[in-house]
Design a protein around this motif. Structure first.
Motif, PDB file in Angstrom:
ATOM      1  N   UNK A  37      25.159  63.681  45.002  1.00  8.38           N
ATOM      2  CA  UNK A  37      23.931  64.462  44.902  1.00  8.38           C
ATOM      3  C   UNK A  37      23.371  64.484  43.495  1.00  8.38           C
ATOM      4  N   UNK A  38      24.250  64.684  42.513  1.00  9.92           N
ATOM      5  CA  UNK A  38      23.783  64.752  41.121  1.00  9.92           C
ATOM      6  C   UNK A  38      23.118  63.446  40.702  1.00  9.92           C
ATOM      7  N   UNK A  39      23.751  62.322  41.015  1.00 13.26           N
ATOM      8  CA  UNK A  39      23.192  61.036  40.609  1.00 13.26           C
ATOM      9  C   UNK A  39      21.934  60.693  41.410  1.00 13.26           C
ATOM     10  N   UNK A  40      21.920  60.991  42.691  1.00 13.48           N
ATOM     11  CA  UNK A  40      20.769  60.661  43.529  1.00 13.48           C
ATOM     12  C   UNK A  40      19.550  61.525  43.270  1.00 13.48           C
ATOM     13  N   UNK A  41      19.759  62.743  42.781  1.00 16.84           N
ATOM     14  CA  UNK A  41      18.632  63.648  42.546  1.00 16.84           C
ATOM     15  C   UNK A  41      17.643  63.120  41.508  1.00 16.84           C
ATOM     16  N   UNK A  42      18.106  62.280  40.603  1.00 21.74           N
ATOM     17  CA  UNK A  42      17.189  61.744  39.593  1.00 21.74           C
ATOM     18  C   UNK A  42      16.144  60.823  40.224  1.00 21.74           C
ATOM     19  N   UNK A  74      23.914  54.170  40.932  1.00 22.00           N
ATOM     20  CA  UNK A  74      25.083  55.011  40.727  1.00 22.00           C
ATOM     21  C   UNK A  74      25.407  55.817  41.982  1.00 22.00           C
ATOM     22  N   UNK A  75      24.389  56.357  42.647  1.00 19.94           N
ATOM     23  CA  UNK A  75      24.629  57.133  43.867  1.00 19.94           C
ATOM     24  C   UNK A  75      25.261  56.262  44.948  1.00 19.94           C
ATOM     25  N   UNK A  76      24.772  55.018  45.076  1.00 19.50           N
ATOM     26  CA  UNK A  76      25.354  54.113  46.061  1.00 19.50           C
ATOM     27  C   UNK A  76      26.796  53.759  45.735  1.00 19.50           C
ATOM     28  N   UNK A  77      27.065  53.520  44.456  1.00 15.43           N
ATOM     29  CA  UNK A  77      28.435  53.208  44.030  1.00 15.43           C
ATOM     30  C   UNK A  77      29.375  54.375  44.331  1.00 15.43           C
ATOM     31  N   UNK A 104      32.211  80.228  46.915  1.00 18.25           N
ATOM     32  CA  UNK A 104      31.200  80.785  46.008  1.00 18.25           C
ATOM     33  C   UNK A 104      31.226  80.063  44.659  1.00 18.25           C
ATOM     34  N   UNK A 105      32.414  79.769  44.160  1.00 15.90           N
ATOM     35  CA  UNK A 105      32.513  79.082  42.874  1.00 15.90           C
ATOM     36  C   UNK A 105      31.992  77.659  42.969  1.00 15.90           C
ATOM     37  N   UNK A 106      32.275  76.993  44.078  1.00 14.35           N
ATOM     38  CA  UNK A 106      31.739  75.641  44.233  1.00 14.35           C
ATOM     39  C   UNK A 106      30.226  75.668  44.441  1.00 14.35           C
ATOM     40  N   UNK A 107      29.708  76.721  45.060  1.00 16.49           N
ATOM     41  CA  UNK A 107      28.257  76.843  45.189  1.00 16.49           C
ATOM     42  C   UNK A 107      27.615  76.898  43.799  1.00 16.49           C
ATOM     43  N   UNK A 108      28.196  77.716  42.926  1.00 18.30           N
ATOM     44  CA  UNK A 108      27.692  77.798  41.557  1.00 18.30           C
ATOM     45  C   UNK A 108      27.804  76.461  40.842  1.00 18.30           C
ATOM     46  N   UNK A 109      28.898  75.739  41.094  1.00 18.90           N
ATOM     47  CA  UNK A 109      29.099  74.433  40.462  1.00 18.90           C
ATOM     48  C   UNK A 109      28.038  73.441  40.921  1.00 18.90           C
ATOM     49  N   UNK A 110      27.753  73.426  42.229  1.00 27.64           N
ATOM     50  CA  UNK A 110      26.726  72.526  42.765  1.00 27.64           C
ATOM     51  C   UNK A 110      25.364  72.851  42.166  1.00 27.64           C
ATOM     52  N   UNK A 111      25.029  74.144  42.066  1.00 28.71           N
ATOM     53  CA  UNK A 111      23.715  74.521  41.537  1.00 28.71           C
ATOM     54  C   UNK A 111      23.608  74.262  40.034  1.00 28.71           C
ATOM     55  N   UNK A 112      24.737  74.346  39.331  1.00 28.96           N
ATOM     56  CA  UNK A 112      24.731  73.974  37.911  1.00 28.96           C
ATOM     57  C   UNK A 112      24.371  72.504  37.754  1.00 28.96           C
ATOM     58  N   UNK A 113      24.900  71.663  38.640  1.00 29.36           N
ATOM     59  CA  UNK A 113      24.561  70.240  38.586  1.00 29.36           C
ATOM     60  C   UNK A 113      23.077  70.023  38.874  1.00 29.36           C
ATOM     61  N   UNK A 114      22.508  70.809  39.792  1.00 27.21           N
ATOM     62  CA  UNK A 114      21.077  70.713  40.080  1.00 27.21           C
ATOM     63  C   UNK A 114      20.253  71.104  38.853  1.00 27.21           C
ATOM     64  N   UNK A 115      20.674  72.185  38.173  1.00 29.82           N
ATOM     65  CA  UNK A 115      19.968  72.609  36.960  1.00 29.82           C
ATOM     66  C   UNK A 115      20.035  71.519  35.892  1.00 29.82           C
ATOM     67  N   UNK A 116      21.184  70.853  35.790  1.00 27.01           N
ATOM     68  CA  UNK A 116      21.315  69.761  34.824  1.00 27.01           C
ATOM     69  C   UNK A 116      20.392  68.599  35.179  1.00 27.01           C
ATOM     70  N   UNK A 117      20.216  68.347  36.477  1.00 25.18           N
ATOM     71  CA  UNK A 117      19.258  67.324  36.887  1.00 25.18           C
ATOM     72  C   UNK A 117      17.886  67.578  36.283  1.00 25.18           C
TER      73      UNK A 117
END
Length: 259
Positions: A37-42, A74-77, A104-117
């Protein structure tokens, strides 16, 4: 559309994507999907910004193509490595550490990656908002640096994948090709790609803000989700063999091996 509105729209979009992947991770007991998700969001942000920003069309689609090509590759790889396979060691370790409040902690981790995107796509947004109808020498330099990084990262990923496909290499440290000169050549060339984005954006108004992105990416690649986590997992799984590899091989920048 104004850059501020585009940034807000992009934020909502990648947050929604990461929420969907988080739910999929709960269902399949595999939170490794966050990397895809992180790589594909770009690529998603590249299409959004290039379509709706008010800058010069040629510039918009050059920088959008740079982001999207890297993102899709990168997302495909990562998808090939993750989908249908057990959860990666880094996330197994986090699952154990966060057992008390796992989802809940993984939810925060996923959203942190979205914010970094959104933050790391700032060079993209800056360039897409530039109306100047001509290309600058800095933009040509940015494309050249980006291309070196993309080719290098592709080669490193391909060499590692080929090494892992050989049954006799199971449990061994990959030290062939670029991996002979750097323990993390894929991360080094990924950082090179982000330097290319920043140099490209320097030709646009407010482009100096983009210089923070390679510095931020370097921090994350070395200290957070890249080198540190990968080496901790490698030491757990390969032990002394990996310690010897650490002693004779550069951590990040490809350099001649130590005797």
């Amino acid at each position: 559309m104004s850059p501020w509105l585009l940034a807000i729209l992009g934020t909502l979009l990648v947050f929604a994507i990461m929420t969907a992947l988080w739910l999929l991770g709960i269902r399949n007991r595999n939170f490794s999907y966050v990397d895809v998700g992180w790589s594909g969001n770009f690529a998603v942000l590249a299409l959004l910004y290039a379509t709706l920003a008010g800058g010069w069309e040629t510039r918009k689609w050059i920088i959008a193509a740079m982001y999207a090509l890297w993102s899709v590759r990168l997302a495909g790889h990562l998808a090939k490595r993750i989908i249908g396979e057990p959860e990666e060691g880094r996330y197994v370790d986090l699952r154990q550490r966060w057992a008390a409040n796992l989802n809940a902690k993984f939810f925060g981790f996923f959203q942190l990656q979205a914010a970094l995107n959104v933050v790391l796509a700032l060079p993209l947004l800056i360039a897409c908002a530039n109306p100047d109808p001509r290309l600058h020498v800095l933009e040509a330099a940015g494309v050249a640096i980006w291309l070196i990084g993309l080719i290098g990262e592709s080669i490193a990923d391909g060499q590692l994948a080929a090494f892992k496909r050989v049954a006799s290499n199971h449990g061994r440290v990959c030290d062939v090709g670029l991996w002979r000169y750097s323990r993390h050549p894929n991360y080094f060339f990924e950082w090179t790609i982000w330097i290319g984005y920043a140099v490209f954006a320097l030709a646009s108004p407010w482009g100096w803000l983009a210089l923070a992105m390679p510095a931020l990416m370097l921090h994350f690649l070395i200290n957070v989700t890249g080198v540190k986590a990968t080496e901790e997992q490698a030491l757990r799984s390969k032990g002394e063999q990996y310690r010897e590899y650490q002693q004779r091989t550069s951590m990040f920048i490809p350099l001649p091996r130590k005797s």
